[in-house]
Design an enzyme around this catalytic site. Structure first.
Site, mmCIF file in Angstrom:
data_model
loop_
_atom_site.group_PDB
_atom_site.id
_atom_site.type_symbol
_atom_site.label_atom_id
_atom_site.label_comp_id
_atom_site.label_asym_id
_atom_site.label_seq_id
_atom_site.Cartn_x
_atom_site.Cartn_y
_atom_site.Cartn_z
ATOM 1 N N ASP A 66 -6.749 4.101 5.476
ATOM 2 C CA ASP A 66 -6.147 3.394 4.231
ATOM 3 C C ASP A 66 -5.158 4.250 3.426
ATOM 4 O OD1 ASP A 66 -6.610 1.561 2.633
ATOM 5 O OD2 ASP A 66 -8.026 2.267 1.482
ATOM 6 N N ASN A 111 -2.009 3.498 2.959
ATOM 7 C CA ASN A 111 -0.445 3.323 3.701
ATOM 8 C C ASN A 111 0.590 2.815 2.577
ATOM 9 O OD1 ASN A 111 -1.413 4.411 6.145
ATOM 10 N ND2 ASN A 111 -1.261 2.260 7.138
ATOM 11 N N ARG A 148 0.008 2.812 -0.746
ATOM 12 C CA ARG A 148 0.263 3.764 -1.821
ATOM 13 C C ARG A 148 0.831 4.811 -1.581
ATOM 14 N NH1 ARG A 148 -5.988 4.699 -2.955
ATOM 15 N NH2 ARG A 148 -6.385 3.466 -1.241
ATOM 16 N N TRP A 149 0.759 5.380 -0.081
ATOM 17 C CA TRP A 149 1.648 6.599 0.326
ATOM 18 C C TRP A 149 3.073 5.996 0.183
ATOM 19 C CZ3 TRP A 149 5.328 7.303 4.201
ATOM 20 C CH2 TRP A 149 5.724 8.527 4.477
ATOM 21 N N SER A 173 -7.125 -6.704 9.247
ATOM 22 C CA SER A 173 -8.365 -7.570 9.117
ATOM 23 C C SER A 173 -7.929 -8.928 8.891
ATOM 24 C CB SER A 173 -9.011 -7.055 7.890
ATOM 25 O OG SER A 173 -8.271 -7.331 6.835
ATOM 26 N N ASN A 179 -6.775 -9.477 5.558
ATOM 27 C CA ASN A 179 -5.302 -9.214 5.696
ATOM 28 C C ASN A 179 -4.422 -10.508 5.817
ATOM 29 O OD1 ASN A 179 -5.549 -5.861 7.051
ATOM 30 N ND2 ASN A 179 -5.789 -6.662 4.694
#
EC number: 2.5.1.-
Length: 261
Positions: A39, A41, A43-44, A85, A88
């Site tokens: 989890d 990606n 935000r990165w 998911s 998603n």
């Protein structure tokens, strides 16, 4: 359930520390099946002002391959990756989904040519574009005889959907064999349902890891994780380091697994 992420330096001391954990793990019982929710990606990518979420998703896909190498080098038998998911599919913008579909297809293709790994799609094809379905099927076909690390790619996956699909499969098989709904109740067991899950025939995950500091399952392997151990890492997905993984395994090895008792 524990949450650990202690900063550590780089260079020689870092390598010595990592090797010390690896040597200790060589004397311990390690999980046969590790499931990963990578989890953080998006935000990165935002933290690096990279713009499109696709940059984060590509970095996450690269980390997934790295993670699989770590698993394989420690003789872990099964790894399940939560890639996309069912939530998603309805909750992400179409532009982001199009990028994700391409990234996942590329990852499946890449993994199917690497080492002696066996790739399996776990999830539903409903709502997935044909090129992605084709790529997942091609990866499965290409690797079906391989004996190495078994990799489950959870794409179009939802734990509740999986249980519902398993029950439909149980009913269909029972009726096809001449049974009735009344007699179905007599043979219905957790073991029977488990055999009809997407992961039927595989060991349940011993350890579920999630990155980015979030502490929830997000509809991932709800049935299979009934007795799993959980480990949460603060690092965002693309920033996950091998030492973080080794720490998760070290933590797992020190736990007294009670399996619900």
């Amino acid at each position: 359930m524990q949450k650990r992420d202690v900063p550590i330096g780089r260079g020689i001391l870092y390598g010595l520390y990592q090797n010390r954990i690896r040597r200790w793990l060589s004397t311990q019982e390690l999980p046969k099946h590790v499931a990963m929710i990578l989890d953080g990606n998006r935000r990165w990518a935002r933290q690096r002002s990279l713009g499109a979420a696709a940059y984060g998703h590509r970095a996450g896909a690269a980390k997934f391959r790295e993670f699989l190498v770590w698993c394989d080098d420690l003789d872990i038998q099964v790894a399940t990756l939560y890639l996309l998911s069912t939530d998603n599919l309805s909750g992400r913008a179409s532009e982001e989904l199009d990028g994700l579909f391409e990234i996942i297809a590329d990852l499946a293709e890449d993994l199917s040519h690497y080492r002696d790994w066996r790739v399996q799609h776990v999830g539903s094809a409903d709502g997935l574009p044909e090129p992605l379905v084709h790529a997942l099927h091609a990866a499965e076909t290409r690797t079906e005889g391989n004996k190495g690390l078994h990799i489950n790619l959870a794409v179009g996956y939802g734990g509740r959907r999986e249980i519902a699909d398993a029950m439909r499969s149980v009913v269909r098989d029972h009726i096809a064999s001449g049974g009735t709904i009344d007699t179905l109740a007599e043979i219905l067991t957790p073991e029977l349902i488990g055999n009809h899950l997407y992961t039927g025939g595989q060991p349940d995950p011993d350890l579920v890891i999630r990155t980015s500091g979030e502490q929830r399952l997000s509809d991932f392997m709800l049935w299979q994780s009934a007795h799993s151990e959980f480990y949460f890492v603060e690092a965002l997905g693309p920033d996950l380091r091998e030492v973080d993984f080794l720490r998760a395994l070290r933590d797992y090895a020190t736990r007294n697994r009670r399996f619900g008792s």
